[in-house]
Design an enzyme around this catalytic site. Structure first.
Site, mmCIF file in Angstrom:
data_model
loop_
_atom_site.group_PDB
_atom_site.id
_atom_site.type_symbol
_atom_site.label_atom_id
_atom_site.label_comp_id
_atom_site.label_asym_id
_atom_site.label_seq_id
_atom_site.Cartn_x
_atom_site.Cartn_y
_atom_site.Cartn_z
ATOM 1 N N HIS A 355 0.797 -1.238 0.000
ATOM 2 C CA HIS A 355 0.000 0.000 0.000
ATOM 3 C C HIS A 355 0.822 1.276 0.000
ATOM 4 O O HIS A 355 0.258 2.359 0.114
ATOM 5 C CB HIS A 355 -0.916 0.057 1.221
ATOM 6 C CG HIS A 355 -1.974 -0.980 1.233
ATOM 7 N ND1 HIS A 355 -3.227 -0.772 0.710
ATOM 8 C CD2 HIS A 355 -1.970 -2.250 1.689
ATOM 9 C CE1 HIS A 355 -3.950 -1.858 0.861
ATOM 10 N NE2 HIS A 355 -3.208 -2.787 1.454
ATOM 11 N N LYS A 542 -8.332 14.093 4.492
ATOM 12 C CA LYS A 542 -7.436 12.935 4.446
ATOM 13 C C LYS A 542 -6.394 13.123 5.550
ATOM 14 O O LYS A 542 -6.352 14.176 6.160
ATOM 15 C CB LYS A 542 -6.757 12.831 3.079
ATOM 16 C CG LYS A 542 -6.130 14.150 2.604
ATOM 17 C CD LYS A 542 -5.523 14.037 1.222
ATOM 18 C CE LYS A 542 -6.525 14.110 0.091
ATOM 19 N NZ LYS A 542 -6.711 12.854 -0.618
ATOM 20 N N ARG A 543 -5.573 12.107 5.803
ATOM 21 C CA ARG A 543 -4.526 12.308 6.792
ATOM 22 C C ARG A 543 -3.623 13.472 6.391
ATOM 23 O O ARG A 543 -3.486 13.777 5.198
ATOM 24 C CB ARG A 543 -3.679 11.030 6.935
ATOM 25 C CG ARG A 543 -4.337 9.949 7.737
ATOM 26 C CD ARG A 543 -4.665 10.396 9.140
ATOM 27 N NE ARG A 543 -3.492 10.437 9.986
ATOM 28 C CZ ARG A 543 -3.189 9.525 10.903
ATOM 29 N NH1 ARG A 543 -3.998 8.502 11.110
ATOM 30 N NH2 ARG A 543 -2.108 9.639 11.642
ATOM 31 N N LYS A 548 0.777 14.736 0.662
ATOM 32 C CA LYS A 548 -0.610 15.007 0.250
ATOM 33 C C LYS A 548 -0.829 16.501 -0.018
ATOM 34 O O LYS A 548 -1.843 16.911 -0.548
ATOM 35 C CB LYS A 548 -1.590 14.503 1.302
ATOM 36 C CG LYS A 548 -1.562 12.976 1.462
ATOM 37 C CD LYS A 548 -2.528 12.514 2.552
ATOM 38 C CE LYS A 548 -2.367 11.039 2.901
ATOM 39 N NZ LYS A 548 -3.074 10.132 1.978
ATOM 40 N N THR A 650 -8.585 6.605 -1.921
ATOM 41 C CA THR A 650 -9.935 6.040 -2.036
ATOM 42 C C THR A 650 -10.973 7.126 -1.790
ATOM 43 O O THR A 650 -12.082 7.063 -2.304
ATOM 44 C CB THR A 650 -10.152 4.878 -1.038
ATOM 45 O OG1 THR A 650 -9.609 5.259 0.231
ATOM 46 C CG2 THR A 650 -9.480 3.609 -1.516
ATOM 47 N N LYS A 654 -14.790 8.301 -3.573
ATOM 48 C CA LYS A 654 -16.022 8.619 -2.841
ATOM 49 C C LYS A 654 -16.594 9.952 -3.313
ATOM 50 O O LYS A 654 -17.807 10.094 -3.522
ATOM 51 C CB LYS A 654 -15.740 8.665 -1.331
ATOM 52 C CG LYS A 654 -15.336 7.311 -0.765
ATOM 53 C CD LYS A 654 -14.747 7.406 0.645
ATOM 54 C CE LYS A 654 -14.029 6.098 0.982
ATOM 55 N NZ LYS A 654 -13.145 6.195 2.159
HETATM 56 C C1 26V Z 1 1.897 2.379 7.830
HETATM 57 C C2 26V Z 1 2.456 2.303 9.062
HETATM 58 C C3 26V Z 1 3.876 2.365 9.153
HETATM 59 C C4 26V Z 1 4.420 2.314 10.468
HETATM 60 C C5 26V Z 1 3.613 1.931 11.592
HETATM 61 C C6 26V Z 1 2.170 2.103 11.499
HETATM 62 C C7 26V Z 1 1.628 2.157 10.165
HETATM 63 C C8 26V Z 1 0.278 2.082 9.994
HETATM 64 C C9 26V Z 1 -0.255 2.159 8.766
HETATM 65 C C10 26V Z 1 0.546 2.313 7.694
HETATM 66 C C11 26V Z 1 -0.101 2.363 6.403
HETATM 67 C C12 26V Z 1 0.530 3.196 5.400
HETATM 68 C C13 26V Z 1 0.065 2.767 4.111
HETATM 69 C C14 26V Z 1 -1.274 3.316 3.730
HETATM 70 O O1 26V Z 1 -2.158 3.651 4.486
HETATM 71 N N1 26V Z 1 -1.434 3.365 2.468
HETATM 72 C C15 26V Z 1 -2.625 3.871 1.865
HETATM 73 O O2 26V Z 1 -3.385 2.751 1.451
HETATM 74 C C16 26V Z 1 -4.578 3.133 0.812
HETATM 75 C C17 26V Z 1 -5.337 1.867 0.520
HETATM 76 O O3 26V Z 1 -4.647 1.099 -0.405
HETATM 77 C C18 26V Z 1 -4.265 3.926 -0.434
HETATM 78 O O4 26V Z 1 -5.474 4.329 -1.019
HETATM 79 C C19 26V Z 1 -3.431 5.150 -0.093
HETATM 80 O O5 26V Z 1 -3.047 5.827 -1.257
HETATM 81 C C20 26V Z 1 -2.212 4.721 0.677
HETATM 82 O O6 26V Z 1 -1.498 5.836 1.147
#
Ligand code: 26V
Length: 809
Positions: A355, A542-543, A548, A650, A654
């Site tokens: 992701h 968004k975050r 972003k 995503t 929406k």
């Molecule tokens: C990463 C990490 C890294 C360190 C510890 C905690 C933690 C928790 C969550 C994440 C996730 C990062 C990746 C993420 O959220 N990607 C997003 O995924 C979406 C669904 O596929 C996508 O639409 C977004 O573009 C993408 O940023």
């Protein structure tokens, strides 16, 4: 079950009495919500039981979606919708003097996720159940979800999200299905009965208790399961050994240390910081999840050698990638399989989705930490790595390559590599993202395993994001083209012929206006702020993350503001800019950006000289339930990440589905959105991927060139640090430094001019209402392909090889 309004009324009154000994006039909204929730769960329970019975009896292949995050949001509204009893319930409650909407607002969001990745998991669960795929979620039941955000003096303040404080009506605790998970200690290899076995000593055993939540399919009798694990001490409250030695404090400490495993969701989705508790969380739910799958599988009396024919395990990013080693461990040590057989089954069972390509978010664990916490798992990873390195060496005879691709190197275990080696499928989440994985980030692995790589563009459930969140629009669509689109969202395209029809356009316009007025009322009631529903609603939610580029949006607004100051007669349609964003608590620059947005908002909102032509609103505590309110009233959707950085997005989908016009870079799934809707119906700006990649590679970007040559940028950036925003000049010194001295990592200055031009195009387009409405309708019409039902169909066909199952009642 043939539910009637009268039956529902009497069931509801009975529930309220049985649970709380209360009549309706004596009961609070909270109790009414809890009673209704309990009742709805009851209505689903027979289907839930039957679904499980039939899956087991018919030996169908089942998918388990392993994810550290499930950002579910509220369930009452979506459960009523999927059971097909929303209007029945609304009418029944109305007869009893209760407004269903008010009851829905009582529910706490299940905010067990950070953002896109967790919300995607929730959309996938809804789609799997709704299209009849036997697919379940497996994750952690955090006591505290993503923090609640308050804005104090323009700054973000985090408050613990005690989402369970009123109980959780949807879950069922299954204490009888608890699993033991072991940490630490020593592994003693012993040779017994002609084979090597591994015994553990001095380990810490933790009890994993499952809590099951029904995932109700849309009007189809299917009810799948989301199983979330909670950590408890084995001897319940005390470590008996310590207790009997009189060490009361130690016993209590142990209890809290175990419970801390499932206590809180990590709120940082931007970088890994190698915390041991997070590794514990990962192993905890992965081990419990796989053990419980094997236990259920064995009840079906099928041989373990056929496990992969009946079970698919999907890992959502690398967070559960330890599943590769854990499944191997269980097959080798518990089931007595040979390495080769266990490996074949493991790789056939597991599939992995990537992701993000953001380097900071790629997980790696220090060997020493890992080995101490999970000694046997580490041994297995070492062996996997050894065998893999041999294969790489055989193929390329190139030691550098072996080093580059090794799972264990430079003192770390690289979880993405483990996931790739140990699975049969690796997918990215949008076309561009997958191409970047194949050609750049993971090109070595693509070369080695070309057949594993594939793309699955993300999707969103149109049930929550259109039918539930925008009932007026949804009803108009059904009145116009019938209701086939609900089961087959691609049929939304049938409204395309109406895109130029003035009567239809007017109806769509009125709905948007209505939604905007509802939201304006919500804002007035909750924040005391007045906003103008006749202004353009321009939304970026968004975050908060540098890539972003919320800063680019703010710069665009400041530019417009200064133009209005210079020329008060400038003709523009008034605009209200909405921001909603949580910053990771330790992400300083992101938090400063929130302060910047609020500072600019205070300055502009209070400047009467611009005649209310610009308003800025920072929406506190952006969450799933807030998204459901704001998205249906957006005119403009901001999807402005630096090209190549947003894996998919995503939220973009929406907004499109709700008729907003997207202002976007050609990043992530924006590319596919543009292809679907056509160039004329989306506003594209900014650098494309080749330009970004070349600037990055050749290091030829110098942000100061743009600062020096563009007087608009100079003015905006100077004003950050000269007190003109009514804050001390030092307040935004670090943002200034980031953009100029540190060379603006995400090319805000470079894309600024193109962004301003794109915003001017938006202003012009909005003035021509017929064109705007035609664009808006085209977006809705083409959005059906982004239903997660389509995405899940593809996962099922290409990766999981699962069949749909009709549940007979
Ligand atoms: C990463 C990490 C890294 C360190 C510890 C905690 C933690 C928790 C969550 C994440 C996730 C990062 C990746 C993420 O959220 N990607 C997003 O995924 C979406 C669904 O596929 C996508 O639409 C977004 O573009 C993408 O940023």
């Amino acid at each position: 079950m043939n539910l009637t309004k009268e039956r529902l009324k009497s069931d509801f009154k009975k529930k309220l009495m049985n649970l709380y000994a209360e009549s309706i006039p004596d009961s609070s909204k909270l109790h009414q919500y809890l009673a209704l929730g309990a009742l709805v769960k009851e209505y689903a329970s027979e289907k839930w039981m039957d679904t499980n019975i039939q899956y087991n009896k018919r030996h169908v292949k089942q998918v388990y979606y392993f994810s550290m995050e499930f950002l579910i949001g509220r369930l009452l509204g979506s459960n009523l919708l999927n059971l097909g009893i929303t209007s029945l319930c609304k009418d029944a409650l109305k007869d009893l003097g209760i407004d269903l909407h008010e009851i829905e607002e009582v529910e706490n969001d299940a905010g067990l996720g950070n953002g896109g990745l967790g919300r995607l998991a929730a959309c996938f669960l809804d789609s799997m159940a709704s299209i009849g795929i036997p697919g379940h979620g497996c994750g952690i039941r955090y006591d505290y979800g993503l923090f609640e955000q308050r804005i104090v003096d323009g700054y973000q303040v985090e408050i613990p999200d005690n989402w369970l404080k009123n109980g959780n009506v949807w879950e069922v605790k299954k204490e009888d299905k608890a699993i033991v998970v072991k940490f630490g200690g020593k592994v003693i290899p012993t040779f017994e009965n002609n084979r090597l076995s591994f015994n553990y000593q001095d380990y810490e055993a933790v009890l994993a208790i499952p809590y099951d939540t029904p995932i109700i399919g849309y009007k189809n009798n299917t009810v799948n399961t989301l199983r979330l694990w909670s950590a408890e001490t084995i001897d319940k409250d005390f470590d008996l050994e310590s207790f009997s030695r009189g060490d009361y404090t130690k016993a209590v400490e142990h209890k809290y240390s175990v419970q801390s495993i499932s206590q809180v969701l990590y709120p940082d989705d931007t970088r890994v910081d190698g915390k041991i508790l997070r590794l514990k969380q990962q192993y905890f739910f992965v081990s419990a999840g796989i053990q419980s799958i094997i236990r259920r599988y064995k009840k079906g009396n099928l041989p373990m050698s056929r496990f992969d024919e009946f079970i698919a395990i999907h890992i959502n990013d690398t967070h559960p990638s330890i599943a590769v080693a854990e499944l191997m461990r269980l097959l080798l040590d518990e089931e007595g399989m040979s390495w080769d057989e266990a490996w074949k089954i493991t790789t056939n069972t597991i599939a992995y989705t990537n992701h993000t390509i953001m380097n900071e978010a790629l997980e790696k664990w220090p060997i020493e930490m890992f080995k101490k916490l999970l000694p046997r798992t580490f041994m297995i990873i070492e062996e996997i790595d050894k065998r893999f390195c041999n294969e790489v060496n055989e193929k390329y005879n190139d030691l550098q390559k072996v080093h580059d691709m090794a799972i264990i190197s430079n003192g770390n275990i690289k979880m993405a590599y483990l996931a790739i080696v140990g699975s049969h499928s690796v997918n990215g989440v949008a076309r561009l993202h997958t191409e970047i994985l194949k050609n750049r980030e993971l090109s070595n692995f693509y070369d080695f395993y070309p057949d594993k790589f594939n793309n699955k563009t993300n999707g969103i459930t149109h049930r929550r994001w259109l039918i539930k969140s925008n009932p007026k629009l949804s009803n108009l669509i059904t009145e116009t083209i019938g209701n086939d689109w609900i089961h087959n969202p691609n049929k939304l395209i049938d409204i395309l012929p109406y895109s130029k029809n003035p009567v239809f356009q007017k109806k769509i316009y009125d709905i948007k206006q209505n939604n905007k007025m509802d939201f304006a009322k919500h804002v007035k009631d909750h924040y005391g702020i007045v906003i103008d529903p006749n202004s353009i609603f321009d939304v970026q939610v968004k975050r908060l993350h540098a890539y972003k580029r919320q800063v680019l949006n703010i710069f665009g607004i400041l530019d417009l503001y200064y133009r209005l100051k210079d020329n008060p007669n400038l003709e523009i349609t008034p605009r209200t800019y909405f921001f909603g964003a949580k910053a990771a608590p330790g992400y300083y620059l992101a938090k400063q950006t929130i302060k910047l947005i609020n500072t600019v908002a205070a300055k502009i909102n209070n400047d009467s000289s611009i005649n209310n032509k610009i308003k800025i609103l920072f929406l506190e505590n952006y969450s799933v339930s807030l998204a459901e309110k704001i998205i249906p009233c957006a005119d403009v959707s901001e999807q402005i990440s630096t090209t190549t950085k947003e894996a998919s997005g995503t939220g973009n989908m929406k907004f499109m589905m709700n008729g907003a016009i997207t202002i976007a870079t050609l990043d992530g799934a924006n590319v596919e959105m543009k292809d679907a809707v056509g160039n004329d119906n989306i506003v594209i700006f900014g650098m494309e991927k080749d330009e970004v990649m070349s600037l990055e590679k050749n290091k030829t970007y110098h942000s100061s060139d743009y600062y020096n040559s563009d007087s608009r940028l100079k003015r905006i950036i100077d004003n950050l640090v000269n007190g003109s925003l009514n804050v001390p000049p030092s307040e935004f010194a670090d943002i200034h430094k980031y953009l100029i001295a540190n060379n603006d990592e995400y090319f805000v200055l470079k894309d600024f001019d193109s962004y301003v031009q794109a915003q001017n195009r938006i202003d012009k387009l909005y003035k021509d209402r017929a064109t705007w409405m035609q664009m808006s309708i085209s977006n809705i019409a083409h959005s059906g392909i982004f239903s997660s039902d389509n995405t899940i169909e593809q996962y099922s066909k290409d990766i999981w090889k699962t069949k749909k199952v009709d549940i007979n009642i």
